[in-house]
Design an enzyme around this catalytic site. Structure first.
Site, PDB file in Angstrom:
ATOM      1  N   THR A   1     -27.291   4.148 -51.455  1.00 32.90           N
ATOM      2  CA  THR A   1     -27.396   2.761 -51.040  1.00 32.90           C
ATOM      3  C   THR A   1     -28.669   2.157 -51.622  1.00 32.90           C
ATOM      4  O   THR A   1     -29.333   2.777 -52.470  1.00 32.90           O
ATOM      5  CB  THR A   1     -27.338   2.651 -49.499  1.00 32.90           C
ATOM      6  OG1 THR A   1     -27.211   1.286 -49.121  1.00 32.90           O
ATOM      7  CG2 THR A   1     -28.558   3.267 -48.832  1.00 32.90           C
TER       8      THR A   1
ATOM      9  N   LYS B   1     -27.987   1.995 -56.127  1.00 35.11           N
ATOM     10  CA  LYS B   1     -26.597   1.897 -56.574  1.00 35.11           C
ATOM     11  C   LYS B   1     -26.437   1.661 -58.073  1.00 35.11           C
ATOM     12  O   LYS B   1     -25.403   2.022 -58.649  1.00 35.11           O
ATOM     13  CB  LYS B   1     -25.878   0.799 -55.789  1.00 35.11           C
ATOM     14  CG  LYS B   1     -25.688   1.151 -54.323  1.00 35.11           C
ATOM     15  CD  LYS B   1     -24.962   0.054 -53.562  1.00 35.11           C
ATOM     16  CE  LYS B   1     -24.784   0.436 -52.100  1.00 35.11           C
ATOM     17  NZ  LYS B   1     -24.036  -0.586 -51.336  1.00 35.11           N
TER      18      LYS B   1
ATOM     19  N   ASP C   1     -17.464   0.585 -51.995  1.00 34.43           N
ATOM     20  CA  ASP C   1     -17.868  -0.680 -51.368  1.00 34.43           C
ATOM     21  C   ASP C   1     -16.828  -1.773 -51.609  1.00 34.43           C
ATOM     22  O   ASP C   1     -16.574  -2.613 -50.736  1.00 34.43           O
ATOM     23  CB  ASP C   1     -19.210  -1.154 -51.922  1.00 34.43           C
ATOM     24  CG  ASP C   1     -20.400  -0.413 -51.348  1.00 34.43           C
ATOM     25  OD1 ASP C   1     -20.272   0.129 -50.233  1.00 34.43           O
ATOM     26  OD2 ASP C   1     -21.450  -0.380 -52.008  1.00 34.43           O
TER      27      ASP C   1
ATOM     28  N   ASP D   1     -28.931 -15.214 -56.914  1.00 34.80           N
ATOM     29  CA  ASP D   1     -29.807 -14.068 -56.714  1.00 34.80           C
ATOM     30  C   ASP D   1     -31.216 -14.512 -57.079  1.00 34.80           C
ATOM     31  O   ASP D   1     -31.396 -15.350 -57.973  1.00 34.80           O
ATOM     32  CB  ASP D   1     -29.368 -12.893 -57.600  1.00 34.80           C
ATOM     33  CG  ASP D   1     -30.064 -11.592 -57.227  1.00 34.80           C
ATOM     34  OD1 ASP D   1     -29.424 -10.737 -56.609  1.00 34.80           O
ATOM     35  OD2 ASP D   1     -31.256 -11.427 -57.577  1.00 34.80           O
TER      36      ASP D   1
ATOM     37  N   MET E   1     -31.917  -6.989 -42.814  1.00 39.11           N
ATOM     38  CA  MET E   1     -31.932  -5.627 -42.280  1.00 39.11           C
ATOM     39  C   MET E   1     -33.185  -5.393 -41.450  1.00 39.11           C
ATOM     40  O   MET E   1     -34.194  -6.083 -41.616  1.00 39.11           O
ATOM     41  CB  MET E   1     -31.929  -4.593 -43.424  1.00 39.11           C
ATOM     42  CG  MET E   1     -30.649  -4.484 -44.207  1.00 39.11           C
ATOM     43  SD  MET E   1     -30.806  -3.250 -45.536  1.00 39.11           S
ATOM     44  CE  MET E   1     -31.094  -1.750 -44.565  1.00 39.11           C
TER      45      MET E   1
END
Length: 292
Positions: free
Chosen positions: A68, A72, A109, A159, A205
């Site tokens: 992860t 990746k 994924d 992004d 997160m």
């Protein structure tokens, strides 16, 4: 005959709250196997490079590992083989390891997000419609292709790394058709004109606080999806709920990618419904521990 014991695990940063051990170890038990799922958190392995950890799990006889953030894409040049789908996506989240140590990279994924979206929001939510995607890293690349699988007319990608967003758009156009992807200078610009937005960044997160999408950018006409499940209720999901926006949390993707990863690790199909129940129980236990 399958081996009676299997070693698998997860390599990444900031992963100690992962529910993957509960999912895979219960699936091992259901299959009548002795299996162990180890968390290898790079934040807790100072000085250990990704190559070092991969070499260690190969030497220890692991059947495979999940990878992860932030591994990746970094893991790609370290592998012996990469599946056709993972090559197309440009990211790997599952590595199988043969008995001779040969490694094969896969991506679960994409199917994980696709199945979660079908269950949670339904294909009709994006069929022939434009969708915004925030994040063009490993998770974002898989989600971008999954959105195409789901029938999105186009994907607008933002992004913080403009070159990374443009590279994903170029790959989506090459594989899915001219005009089906473009980059946007900001998250708000990506959402403008879209029917919904997916966060595929790590922002939100535990340990990486924040909201990657300004709440002013969306309203009840949109849907909001997040790939994060630690915590399940990210700042983005909370803001969406406050506005009455349909939401998709990261739990479904976690379960469905794990179902496929377990099959790759063992050759055995696990029960998605059982894995979903295991996930719910493990999540409740984790949240109760946090409160306590």
């Amino acid at each position: 005959m399958y081996a009676k014991a299997r070693l698998v695990g997860l390599i990444g940063a900031n992963i100690m709250e992962s529910l993957a051990p509960a999912l895979h170890e219960d699936a091992f038990a259901a299959a009548g196997l002795h299996g162990f799922y180890h968390l290898m958190d790079l934040d807790r392995l100072p000085g250990r490079r990704l190559k070092d950890v991969l070499d260690a799990v190969k030497a220890a006889g692991f059947a495979g590992v999940n990878v992860t953030f932030p591994c990746k894409q970094a893991i790609l040049p370290l592998l012996d083989d990469i599946s056709t789908e993972a090559q197309q996506i440009g990211a790997v989240n599952t590595v199988t390891i043969a008995q001779n140590g040969r490694t094969m990279g896969h991506n679960t994924d994409r199917i994980g997000f696709r199945r979660a979206f079908e269950e949670g929001l339904g294909r009709a939510a994006i069929a022939d419609k434009p969708v915004a995607l925030i994040g063009a890293g490993g998770a974002g690349r898989a989600v971008g292709f999954a959105l195409m699988d789901l029938g999105a007319a186009s994907v607008v990608v933002h992004d913080a790394d403009t070159a990374r967003a443009e590279a994903l758009c170029a790959d989506l156009v090459r594989h899915c058709g001219t005009g089906r992807a473009r980059s946007a200078a900001s998250a708000a610009a990506a959402v403008a004109g879209a029917v919904g937005v997916v966060n595929a960044t790590p922002v939100g997160m535990h340990g990486i606080p924040g909201n990657p999408v300004p709440p002013a950018a969306f309203d009840a006409r949109h849907f909001v999806a997040d790939v994060i499940y630690s915590p399940m209720e990210t700042e983005l999901i909370k803001a969406a709920r406050t506005k009455g926006v349909p939401v998709l949390t990261g739990g479904g993707m976690c379960v469905h990618q794990a179902v496929e990863a377990f099959r790759l690790f063992t050759g055995i199909a696990s029960d998605p419904a059982r894995m979903q129940r295991t996930f719910a129980a493990a999540l409740a236990a984790r949240d109760a521990k946090a409160i306590g």
